[in-house]
Write a protein that holds these residues in place. Structure first.
Motif, PDB file in Angstrom:
ATOM      1  N   VAL A  59       0.702  -1.064   0.289  1.00 39.64           N
ATOM      2  CA  VAL A  59      -0.320   0.095  -0.295  1.00 39.64           C
ATOM      3  C   VAL A  59       0.817   1.420   0.014  1.00 39.64           C
ATOM      4  N   ARG A  60       0.826   1.998  -0.814  1.00 41.98           N
ATOM      5  CA  ARG A  60       1.144   3.130  -1.206  1.00 41.98           C
ATOM      6  C   ARG A  60       0.451   4.913  -0.868  1.00 41.98           C
ATOM      7  N   VAL A  61       0.610   4.941  -0.017  1.00 40.77           N
ATOM      8  CA  VAL A  61      -0.160   6.519   0.582  1.00 40.77           C
ATOM      9  C   VAL A  61       0.542   7.927   0.123  1.00 40.77           C
ATOM     10  N   LEU A  62       0.424   9.376  -0.473  1.00 42.15           N
ATOM     11  CA  LEU A  62       0.430  10.099  -0.248  1.00 42.15           C
ATOM     12  C   LEU A  62       0.293  11.465   0.540  1.00 42.15           C
ATOM     13  N   LEU A  63       0.086  11.333   1.789  1.00 41.53           N
ATOM     14  CA  LEU A  63      -0.238  12.447   2.195  1.00 41.53           C
ATOM     15  C   LEU A  63       0.445  13.572   2.713  1.00 41.53           C
ATOM     16  N   HIS A  64       0.177  14.767   2.666  1.00 46.89           N
ATOM     17  CA  HIS A  64       1.026  16.382   2.338  1.00 46.89           C
ATOM     18  C   HIS A  64       2.568  16.215   2.404  1.00 46.89           C
ATOM     19  N   GLY A  65       2.159  15.905   0.991  1.00 46.75           N
ATOM     20  CA  GLY A  65       3.926  15.638   0.420  1.00 46.75           C
ATOM     21  C   GLY A  65       4.574  14.673   0.996  1.00 46.75           C
ATOM     22  N   VAL A  66       3.909  13.005   1.509  1.00 44.62           N
ATOM     23  CA  VAL A  66       4.694  12.078   2.061  1.00 44.62           C
ATOM     24  C   VAL A  66       4.583  10.659   1.933  1.00 44.62           C
ATOM     25  N   TYR A  67       5.539  10.354   1.177  1.00 50.74           N
ATOM     26  CA  TYR A  67       4.668   9.273   0.857  1.00 50.74           C
ATOM     27  C   TYR A  67       5.043   7.607   2.299  1.00 50.74           C
ATOM     28  N   GLY A  68       3.555   7.006   3.323  1.00 50.21           N
ATOM     29  CA  GLY A  68       3.951   6.011   3.880  1.00 50.21           C
ATOM     30  C   GLY A  68       3.916   4.923   2.825  1.00 50.21           C
ATOM     31  N   PHE A  69       4.477   3.594   3.376  1.00 44.70           N
ATOM     32  CA  PHE A  69       4.211   2.409   2.068  1.00 44.70           C
ATOM     33  C   PHE A  69       4.743   1.327   3.085  1.00 44.70           C
ATOM     34  N   VAL A  70       3.777   0.182   2.628  1.00 41.44           N
ATOM     35  CA  VAL A  70       4.258  -1.176   3.521  1.00 41.44           C
ATOM     36  C   VAL A  70       4.082  -2.059   2.840  1.00 41.44           C
ATOM     37  N   HIS A  71       4.592  -2.819   2.780  1.00 35.98           N
ATOM     38  CA  HIS A  71       4.705  -4.457   1.796  1.00 35.98           C
ATOM     39  C   HIS A  71       4.718  -5.397   2.761  1.00 35.98           C
ATOM     40  N   PHE A  72       3.458  -6.381   2.543  1.00 31.96           N
ATOM     41  CA  PHE A  72       3.684  -7.320   3.052  1.00 31.96           C
ATOM     42  C   PHE A  72       3.236  -9.029   2.344  1.00 31.96           C
ATOM     43  N   ASP A  73       3.729  -9.878   3.221  1.00 33.32           N
ATOM     44  CA  ASP A  73       3.392 -11.044   2.371  1.00 33.32           C
ATOM     45  C   ASP A  73       1.935 -11.502   3.161  1.00 33.32           C
ATOM     46  N   GLY A  74       1.226 -11.977   2.119  1.00 31.13           N
ATOM     47  CA  GLY A  74      -0.255 -12.661   2.010  1.00 31.13           C
ATOM     48  C   GLY A  74      -0.508 -11.662   2.060  1.00 31.13           C
TER      49      GLY A  74
ATOM     50  N   ARG B  45       9.046   3.931   5.430  1.00 33.28           N
ATOM     51  CA  ARG B  45       8.838   2.759   4.516  1.00 33.28           C
ATOM     52  C   ARG B  45       7.969   1.517   6.181  1.00 33.28           C
ATOM     53  N   HIS B  46       7.663   0.582   5.920  1.00 30.94           N
ATOM     54  CA  HIS B  46       7.699  -0.782   6.879  1.00 30.94           C
ATOM     55  C   HIS B  46       7.778  -2.300   5.763  1.00 30.94           C
ATOM     56  N   GLY B  47       8.504  -2.712   5.847  1.00 32.91           N
ATOM     57  CA  GLY B  47       8.197  -4.023   5.114  1.00 32.91           C
ATOM     58  C   GLY B  47       8.149  -5.037   6.563  1.00 32.91           C
ATOM     59  N   SER B  48       7.550  -6.079   6.152  1.00 33.12           N
ATOM     60  CA  SER B  48       7.740  -6.923   7.027  1.00 33.12           C
ATOM     61  C   SER B  48       7.309  -8.673   5.617  1.00 33.12           C
ATOM     62  N   GLU B  49       8.436  -9.233   5.927  1.00 32.77           N
ATOM     63  CA  GLU B  49       8.485 -10.547   4.600  1.00 32.77           C
ATOM     64  C   GLU B  49       8.337 -11.665   6.099  1.00 32.77           C
ATOM     65  N   TYR B  50       8.169 -13.565   5.644  1.00 26.88           N
ATOM     66  CA  TYR B  50       7.892 -14.222   6.257  1.00 26.88           C
ATOM     67  C   TYR B  50       8.363 -15.135   5.422  1.00 26.88           C
ATOM     68  N   MET B  51       9.543 -16.770   5.730  1.00 27.53           N
ATOM     69  CA  MET B  51       9.931 -17.291   4.791  1.00 27.53           C
ATOM     70  C   MET B  51       9.746 -18.109   6.200  1.00 27.53           C
TER      71      MET B  51
END
Ligand SMILES: [Zn+2]
Lengths: 469, 446
Positions: A59-74, B45-51
């Protein structure tokens, strides 16, 4: 397993519901299923055979000129990931510059399916392994000095879902495959290697019928064994289409990426559109519309349709490669060059297929009048820092009085990007659509599939490194 | 309806057949970072990975499987299937005496975001102040891996590796001249000192404000840690257990003999608090220890994972690590350190009336690590006279053979090592001092 959900259009609908937030400026959700096969061989055996399926998203959001980025498995707890991305962007509120948003592109709805010639996913691992071992056999029996042959094959199927809060909803399938066969010759004098590389975005057929190339690679490696080290210095250099393509990518393509230009007044003074940048018949462009090439990208990872981008036309700088953010900052149009290696990375500005259009000089004429020069073929990799580039030619030969005379070892071609482009003195008419199994690296995202198609080039006063005397 | 989730399952319930050996591990990797880059929106950024990973050994072959989502039964079945094409191995698995078990709780504290923010902003503003045209990029990252592991010898343990990384740099473009500086700091507890890194970057930026022209020739060169690490990579390649087993290392019969200058000691150290690989176990669950690989130039130990150890008749050394989260185990040092020498920075610079400082090269890696020939286009090169930096040297290709450089050509080793994070081209993170090497071939385009 991955195919189970291939026809599930409920995914996009669910994501769109999640993306309907009015407490952010921009919000994008990406989900991905990524199925990879990789086979490695050494001589007559398979040393590694992997099949992995990665499922996840970001998920990537842009808010007040700042990106928040979260990545996840599943694909669990998507709502939580959206909230976390917003929280991260808010936590960076203190560093924000302006509350700007990115270039609007109208929301598009698209389902892009694969259009394949020969589908690699329909071919068994055993068959793929057998093809590689067959090439290893061809190479090993070609010449007694061939001591080892390694091969590598991979294919990657990606199924992607993308929505944003501006109404885009895109489902697309992508395929990338490639690999190489590396032949090492060894005798008392030393070691020499030569490889054959292949790649495609739609056809396993490129892996077939490489026997002649592999045999030739083996013979070349053997012939390079007693080649002397190249003597470092300045030479007139003729590069083959493969190396010319790598040159276009390393020496110029990366410089054209607008995320490297933005916020850099010094560089922008150099890269101002309209500047003269090479001979009058030099035409370099980047395209995502070349079906079958590894750089094929009809829609980028921000949901922007691929545009062909002229970078140099008639020797004049005319364009650059954009994401939505960089297009916004330059007041230009997004070009469809925002790409992410996979769901664990945000999209950044990348090349697709970088092309030098053919010129009108015949191959023979490229060598005319060269008293002492280097003919360099193929590439074992290249690198750039913007100003300087370097790449290692796979093969190099001495040119004496316009004739290719003998092989040389360890030709490292290097130089200043700007002066080297200006020193291109002839563009060949032998345009070649070369596809390799390598990839491009930037900001930790590597190897990203790219292509570079080009003719041969002649370059004056090119610096070649080497320890020969 | 869209529910790809990790298959439930406890690692402690993995069972092994009587005729096989195996290990299973479950990793959770998390990273938090903030990047500010000139002209672009900051990104948090925050990333989370499982392996999950299973290795099965049977009849002298190894089968492996990894997955982010699959359950243990599926993974075990895949690993057993992979035995068919598995590499031949001689290894066994760890019994992991005295390990602790999960849960290990993440050290991450959300309040850290504001400290990260403050550090990034301070360094960014400091760099911005170098010149109106300077384009900075600054990132602070906290990396954390927690791993739980079981083996067929009833071994069971868990561990955590966590460290902080500050990278900063940028460039100023003037005409077609790119004047770049960059650097990194690691830390085991808390964000590295931003001011120290900033001071160093500011100093280097000022060195490079004027240009200096030299002639092609052979020069003494101080290799700063990022390029000194490049010289070390071929050394690690020759020390690698698998290269030894395959008969590819020219050093296979050199144990106990001098292979490098007496000023060089290379150690695999898993105890340094700020080391990315510091921890009680390697990725095979073997207890780690500090191993001197090269002691005052003499080859003491090779880099051995469990397989190479058993093949060569040694006890496992605890030097088996994954290069990537889902990659195979490779023989690799924990954190590789080069023991600092006696000389201060200014002493290094005054050893010769004229000396070059090299801090970066484009393409500076060997085509054949066993041979060690490296030729790189110097992107960060300075000329020093009588200890004073005179200016930046451009358009120079620096060529060395790593083994000659660290043997005959080595003059001195500095006393202030720095961390170099593990990169694409190197098998381990390293803590390396500057080294002074004489008679380095420098070709300059006028
Ligand atoms: Zn690239």
């Amino acid at each position: 397993m991955p195919q189970d959900h291939a026809a599930d259009d409920g995914v996009l609908a669910t994501l769109q519901t999640l993306a309907m937030r009015d407490d952010v400026d921009e919000l994008e959700i990406r989900l991905e299923i990524n199925e990879t096969t990789q086979i490695d061989t050494l001589n007559d055996r398979i040393t590694r055979q992997i099949h992995t399926v990665d499922v996840g998203g970001n998920v990537r959001v842009l808010l007040h000129g700042v990106y928040g980025f979260v990545h996840f498995d599943g694909w669990d707890n998507l709502g939580d990931h959206v909230n976390e991305a917003i929280m991260l962007a808010t936590s960076g509120y203190g560093v924000h510059s302006t509350g700007r948003t990115n270039k609007e592109v109208s929301g598009i709805r698209l389902i892009q399916r694969l259009a394949l010639k020969e589908n690699p996913l329909a071919i068994s691992l055993d068959t793929k392994g057998a093809v590689l071992l067959h090439y290893a056999d061809v190479a090993r029996t070609a010449h007694p000095t061939i001591k080892s042959v390694t091969t590598r094959y991979f294919d990657r199927y990606r199924h992607l879902w993308f929505v944003n809060n501006r109404g885009s909803a895109i489902e697309q399938e992508k395929l990338d495959l490639g690999g190489n066969i590396v032949v090492v010759a060894r005798d008392r004098q030393g070691v020499a290697q030569r490889g054959v590389s292949f790649g495609s975005s739609n056809d396993f057929g490129v892996v077939r019928g490489l026997e002649d190339e592999v045999h030739e690679a083996a013979m070349t490696a053997a012939s390079l064994l007693d080649a002397p080290e190249i003597a470092g210095g300045e030479y007139t250099v003729v590069v083959d289409p493969h190396l010319a393509g790598v040159f276009a990518h390393e020496a110029f393509g990366h410089l054209s990426e607008a995320d490297g230009q933005v916020g850099d007044p010094g560089l922008l003074a150099q890269m101002h559109l309209g500047r003269n940048f090479g001979p009058a018949n030099l035409h370099i462009y980047d395209t995502g519309r070349d079906a079958g090439s590894r750089g094929y990208l009809p829609v980028d990872d921000e949901g922007v349709s691929a545009e062909d981008v002229d970078l140099i036309k008639d020797g004049v700088l005319v364009g650059r490669l954009h994401s939505r953010e960089t297009a916004s900052r330059f007041g230009e149009t997004p070009t469809g060059n925002a790409r992410a290696l996979h769901y664990r990375f945000p999209p950044i500005v990348r090349m697709r297929n970088t092309v030098i259009a053919p010129g009108d000089t015949t191959f023979e004429d490229l060598f005319q009048g060269i008293a002492k020069g280097i003919y360099a073929k193929g590439s074992l990799g290249g690198q750039t820092n913007g100003e300087l580039f370097t790449f290692l030619a796979a093969e190099a030969y001495l040119i004496e009085d316009g004739q290719v005379t003998r092989p040389l070892r360890n030709a490292v071609l290097t130089g200043n990007v700007f002066s080297t482009l200006a020193n291109i003195s002839a563009v060949g008419n032998d345009f070649t659509r070369y596809e390799s199994g390598g990839g491009c690296g930037k900001a930790g995202q590597m190897p990203l599939p790219v292509s570079h198609h080009a003719p041969s080039l002649r370059i004056e006063r090119c610096l070649v490194g080497g320890r020969g005397r | 309806m869209i529910g790809y989730r990790r298959t439930e399952g406890l690692i402690g319930e993995v069972r092994w057949a009587p005729d096989e050996m195996g290990d299973a591990s479950e990793s959770h990797r998390q990273t938090w970072s903030l990047t500010m880059q000139g002209g672009q929106a900051p990104m948090v950024r925050h990333g989370s990975e499982y392996m999950r990973s299973v290795r099965v050994m049977k009849n002298g072959r190894l089968g492996m499987a990894t997955s982010r989502l699959d359950g243990w039964d599926d993974l075990q079945r895949e690993a057993r299937d992979a035995l068919r094409h598995g590499v031949e191995v001689a290894m066994d698995v760890s019994d992991i005496l005295g390990g602790r078990t999960m849960p290990i709780v993440s050290r991450w504290d959300p309040d850290w975001l504001s400290s990260i923010d403050a550090t990034v902003r301070a360094v960014y503003e400091g760099l911005k102040g170098l010149s109106p045209d300077f384009r900075p990029v600054v990132t602070v990252t906290y990396h954390e891996d927690t791993v739980e592991m079981v083996t067929s010898r009833n071994g069971r343990t868990a561990w955590m590796r966590g460290y902080w990384e500050l990278t900063a740099g940028g460039r100023q473009v003037d005409g077609t001249d790119f004047h770049g500086v960059s650097g990194a700091r690691l830390s085991g507890h808390g964000i590295p000192d931003g001011q120290k890194l900033l001071d160093e970057l500011q100093a280097r930026f000022h060195w490079g404000r004027s240009h200096y022209v030299i002639q092609s020739g052979r020069y003494p060169v101080v290799f700063l840690p990022p390029v000194a690490m490049g010289l070390l990579n071929p050394v690690l390649a020759r020390l690698s257990g698998p290269a030894l087993v395959a008969g590819n290392s020219p050093w296979e019969d050199q144990q106990g003999l001098p292979v490098l200058s007496t000023a060089i000691s290379v150690v695999s150290d898993a105890t340094l608090p700020e080391g990315p690989r510091s921890g009680p176990f390697d990725d095979e669950g073997t207890p780690t220890a500090t191993h001197t690989l090269i002691d005052k130039g003499v080859l003491k130990h090779f880099i051995l994972d469990r397989d190479a150890s058993r093949r060569l008749g040694h006890e496992p050394k605890g030097m088996g690590y994954r290069g990537t989260l889902n990659g195979p185990i490779q023989a690799a040092p924990a954190n590789v350190t080069v023991t600092p020498g006696p000389s201060t920075w200014s002493e290094l610079l005054r050893r010769f009336p004229g000396v070059l400082i090299l801090n970066g090269w484009i393409g500076g890696r060997p085509t054949n690590p066993m041979r060690g020939d490296i030729a790189g286009n110097a992107s960060d090169l300075y000329w020093v006279e009588k200890g004073e930096v005179m200016g930046r040297v451009k358009n120079a290709v620096v060529s060395v053979n790593a083994f000659d450089a660290l043997r005959e050509q080595l003059i001195d080793v500095g006393n202030d090592p720095q961390w170099i994070a593990q990169g694409m081209m190197q098998i381990a993170p390293g803590k390396v001092p500057p080294v002074l090497i004489d008679q380095v071939d420098v070709a300059v385009k006028q």
